[in-house]
Design a protein around this motif. Structure first.
Motif, short mmCIF file in Angstrom:
data_model
loop_
_atom_site.label_atom_id
_atom_site.label_comp_id
_atom_site.label_asym_id
_atom_site.label_seq_id
_atom_site.Cartn_x
_atom_site.Cartn_y
_atom_site.Cartn_z
N GLY A 1 -18.93 9.37 6.29
CA GLY A 1 -18.41 8.42 5.32
C GLY A 1 -16.90 8.27 5.46
N GLU A 2 -16.23 8.09 4.33
CA GLU A 2 -14.77 7.93 4.32
C GLU A 2 -14.11 9.30 4.20
OE1 GLU A 2 -11.23 5.73 1.72
OE2 GLU A 2 -13.35 5.48 1.17
N ILE A 3 -13.09 9.54 5.02
CA ILE A 3 -12.38 10.82 4.96
C ILE A 3 -11.64 10.94 3.62
CG2 ILE A 3 -10.52 12.20 5.93
CD1 ILE A 3 -11.17 11.06 8.65
N VAL A 4 -11.83 12.09 2.98
CA VAL A 4 -11.12 12.40 1.74
C VAL A 4 -9.98 13.38 2.01
CG1 VAL A 4 -11.32 13.41 -0.57
CG2 VAL A 4 -13.17 11.97 0.34
N SER A 5 -10.26 14.40 2.86
CA SER A 5 -9.24 15.41 3.12
C SER A 5 -9.52 16.11 4.45
CB SER A 5 -9.21 16.45 2.00
OG SER A 5 -8.09 17.30 2.11
N ILE A 6 -8.44 16.55 5.09
CA ILE A 6 -8.54 17.31 6.34
C ILE A 6 -7.70 18.58 6.20
CG2 ILE A 6 -8.10 17.33 8.83
CD1 ILE A 6 -8.30 14.33 8.87
N GLN A 7 -8.25 19.68 6.68
CA GLN A 7 -7.50 20.93 6.79
C GLN A 7 -7.49 21.35 8.25
OE1 GLN A 7 -9.06 23.93 4.16
NE2 GLN A 7 -8.80 22.67 2.33
N LEU A 8 -6.30 21.56 8.78
CA LEU A 8 -6.14 21.94 10.18
C LEU A 8 -5.28 23.19 10.27
CD1 LEU A 8 -6.30 21.50 13.26
CD2 LEU A 8 -4.41 19.87 13.05
N ASN A 9 -5.82 24.22 10.90
CA ASN A 9 -5.08 25.46 11.13
C ASN A 9 -4.73 25.57 12.61
OD1 ASN A 9 -5.40 26.15 8.48
ND2 ASN A 9 -6.86 27.79 8.83
N GLU A 10 -3.45 25.75 12.89
CA GLU A 10 -3.04 26.07 14.25
C GLU A 10 -2.70 27.56 14.29
OE1 GLU A 10 -0.15 24.72 17.91
OE2 GLU A 10 0.43 24.15 15.87
N GLY B 1 -15.58 14.37 4.23
CA GLY B 1 -15.80 12.97 3.93
C GLY B 1 -16.70 12.77 2.74
N THR B 2 -16.88 11.52 2.35
CA THR B 2 -17.70 11.22 1.17
C THR B 2 -19.19 11.42 1.42
OG1 THR B 2 -17.73 8.89 1.87
CG2 THR B 2 -16.04 9.55 0.27
N GLN B 3 -19.61 11.42 2.70
CA GLN B 3 -21.04 11.55 3.01
C GLN B 3 -21.37 12.79 3.85
OE1 GLN B 3 -23.14 9.30 1.63
NE2 GLN B 3 -21.30 8.40 0.72
N GLY B 4 -20.35 13.52 4.25
CA GLY B 4 -20.60 14.68 5.09
C GLY B 4 -19.32 15.41 5.44
N GLU B 5 -19.47 16.44 6.23
CA GLU B 5 -18.35 17.31 6.57
C GLU B 5 -18.43 17.68 8.05
OE1 GLU B 5 -16.89 21.89 5.52
OE2 GLU B 5 -18.51 20.94 4.39
N LEU B 6 -17.26 17.80 8.68
CA LEU B 6 -17.16 18.26 10.05
C LEU B 6 -16.33 19.53 10.08
CD1 LEU B 6 -16.34 14.94 11.94
CD2 LEU B 6 -18.30 16.42 12.44
N ARG B 7 -16.81 20.50 10.87
CA ARG B 7 -16.02 21.70 11.12
C ARG B 7 -15.96 21.93 12.63
NH1 ARG B 7 -18.02 26.18 6.58
NH2 ARG B 7 -17.94 24.74 4.77
N GLY B 8 -14.77 22.22 13.11
CA GLY B 8 -14.60 22.43 14.54
C GLY B 8 -13.75 23.63 14.85
N GLU B 9 -14.17 24.41 15.83
CA GLU B 9 -13.40 25.56 16.31
C GLU B 9 -13.91 25.90 17.71
OE1 GLU B 9 -14.59 29.49 14.52
OE2 GLU B 9 -15.48 28.14 13.04
N GLU B 10 -12.98 26.44 18.51
CA GLU B 10 -13.28 26.80 19.89
C GLU B 10 -13.93 25.60 20.59
OE1 GLU B 10 -15.54 30.40 19.40
OE2 GLU B 10 -13.72 31.62 19.35
N ASP B 11 -15.15 25.71 21.07
CA ASP B 11 -15.82 24.62 21.76
C ASP B 11 -17.06 24.15 21.01
OD1 ASP B 11 -14.00 24.60 23.91
OD2 ASP B 11 -15.06 26.26 24.86
N ARG B 12 -16.98 24.22 19.68
CA ARG B 12 -18.15 23.88 18.88
C ARG B 12 -17.74 23.01 17.69
NH1 ARG B 12 -19.53 28.56 17.93
NH2 ARG B 12 -21.10 28.80 19.57
#
Length: 424
Positions: A150-159, A322-333
């Motif tokens: 859906g529409e992005i509401v918020s992003i959290q990014l850790n370096e 997002g409003t309809q789902g969520e993405l999580r990413g780390e390493e190669d996944r």
């Protein structure tokens, strides 16, 4: 269709310059490096030998190279941060297309001037924000564009910079002092400001930031410690011991930043003579070792970025809500969560052979297509795309120095833009 070979010159044959130039070795039918400018004679000679560059096309400085009539179609400029502006402006005026290592410049005004010069000369100016060209980040972008969250509401990014990497590059190394290089948020994390802007795909409107040099200063030096690790009584119990880093098989390759031969005697000599052997609590570093940045984008979406040197792994981790789902990413996944179906989908990213997760070769390939005119879109990291993300970094540093004061980004940018190109 047969690819047209493009000729290039390289200004700055260090680690980053060598990484981009590797494309010419892997795909010699597409790219040829015909001249090099490098102050270090050993590095210059090694690069010339590897790329079969004749002595008369090897230069001690960018000034000498750019005194020549134009030698190629493109110029890779990979000098230190504060040495980007002059060679870039000169190369553009000589009608080179330019691929410039990030950050563009430690000066906001210089970033804008380079963007305007590229427009005036009708040349490509691509900034090396390599993350956009990696399978990991481009897959995230594709999933977002397909509307799956859906529409992005918020992003959290850790370096997560890594405890050893921050000690190597940002305490002892070339990027340890903003007076001679750039602030940490620019030198290390302008990649992150760029990729957040790209994923959000709307203008950032305001920024605030906090951070400090909390640990790597003389106030935290252990009792009895010395100026150099090789002469330090507490070195065996120090997590940031230079001999432990550079004499180990795991990190020995990083010693190539201060010695051309990775033998034990050479490394030890380097630890005696260079800054890489200094105590992390007694170096001339002043850049932060941790920082957070808060961003609000057009329409109300937010992003939170955290850079920290005190992590075991060197990695980025991201959560996109997002409003309809969520993405999580780390390493190669990458994991996609669907709110309606409760389905969890995992996307595995194949291992990449080129640096930065495939980004180094990806950006060179895209740049060559831009120069050839075979691409029907602007470069993903053109100067016009990169200047605004650089401005987020500049604004974040200004906010950090002002106790986290919120900064309106357009007002901040207009301080540096000519009157004719100011924005509302």
């Amino acid at each position: 269709m047969k690819e047209q070979k493009v000729k290039a010159v390289l200004i700055g044959a260090g680690a980053r310059g060598g990484s981009y130039a590797r494309y010419a070795l892997d795909y010699p039918h597409e790219l040829e490096i015909v001249a090099v400018a490098e102050a270090d004679p050993v590095r210059r000679a090694r690069f010339a030998e590897k790329h079969n560059i004749p002595p008369e096309r090897c230069y001690e400085s960018w000034e000498l190279l750019l005194k020549e009539p134009r030698l190629a179609e493109i110029a890779f400029i990979c000098t230190q941060d504060q040495m980007h502006y002059d060679p870039t402006m000169q190369a553009l005026q000589q009608k080179y297309h330019v691929m410039l290592e990030k950050p563009m410049s430690p000066s906001p005004a210089e970033c804008i001037e380079m963007e305007l010069m590229a427009q005036k000369q009708n040349r490509q100016l691509t900034i090396c924000h390599v993350l956009r060209y990696t399978p990991f980040w481009s897959t995230l972008k594709q999933v977002i564009q397909e509307g799956k969250i859906g529409e992005i509401v918020s992003i959290q990014l850790n370096e997560n910079v890594g405890y050893w990497h921050i000690a190597h590059s940002f305490v002892r190394g070339n990027w340890n002092n903003s007076d001679t290089s750039s602030p940490m948020i620019l030198a290390k994390s302008c990649h992150d400001m760029d990729v957040l802007s790209w994923l959000m795909d709307r203008p950032c409107e305001r920024v605030s930031s906090f951070g400090s040099l909390k640990y790597f200063h003389e106030g935290n030096a252990p009792a009895g410690s010395g100026d150099r690790c090789l002469d330090c009584a507490v070195e065996p119990t120090c997590a940031y011991s230079a001999p432990r880093f550079y004499l180990s098989d795991e990190f020995r390759g990083w010693a190539g930043h201060f010695t051309p031969e990775l033998t034990k005697p050479n490394i030890i000599q380097g630890l005696k003579e260079t800054d890489y052997g200094r105590c992390v609590f007694r170096s001339d570093n002043n850049v932060v070792d941790h920082q957070v940045v808060n961003m609000e984008f057009e329409g109300g979406a937010t992003a939170m970025f955290s850079m920290c040197g005190f992590t075991f792994e060197q990695e980025r981790r991201i959560q996109i809500m997002g409003t309809q789902g969520e993405l999580r990413g780390e390493e190669d996944r990458i994991t996609l969560y669907d709110f309606l179906t409760h389905k969890k989908t995992t996307i595995e990213i194949p291992s990449q052979t080129s640096g930065h997760g495939g980004g180094d070769s990806g950006i060179v390939r895209d740049f060559l297509n831009q120069v050839r005119g075979t691409s029907d879109r602007e470069s993903l990291t053109s100067a016009s795309a990169s200047v605004r993300s650089h401005m987020i970094a500049f604004a974040a540093e200004a906010s950090r120095l002002d106790r986290g004061q919120s900064i309106e980004l357009n007002e901040f940018m207009n301080q540096y833009r000519p009157d004719s190109v100011q924005t509302n």
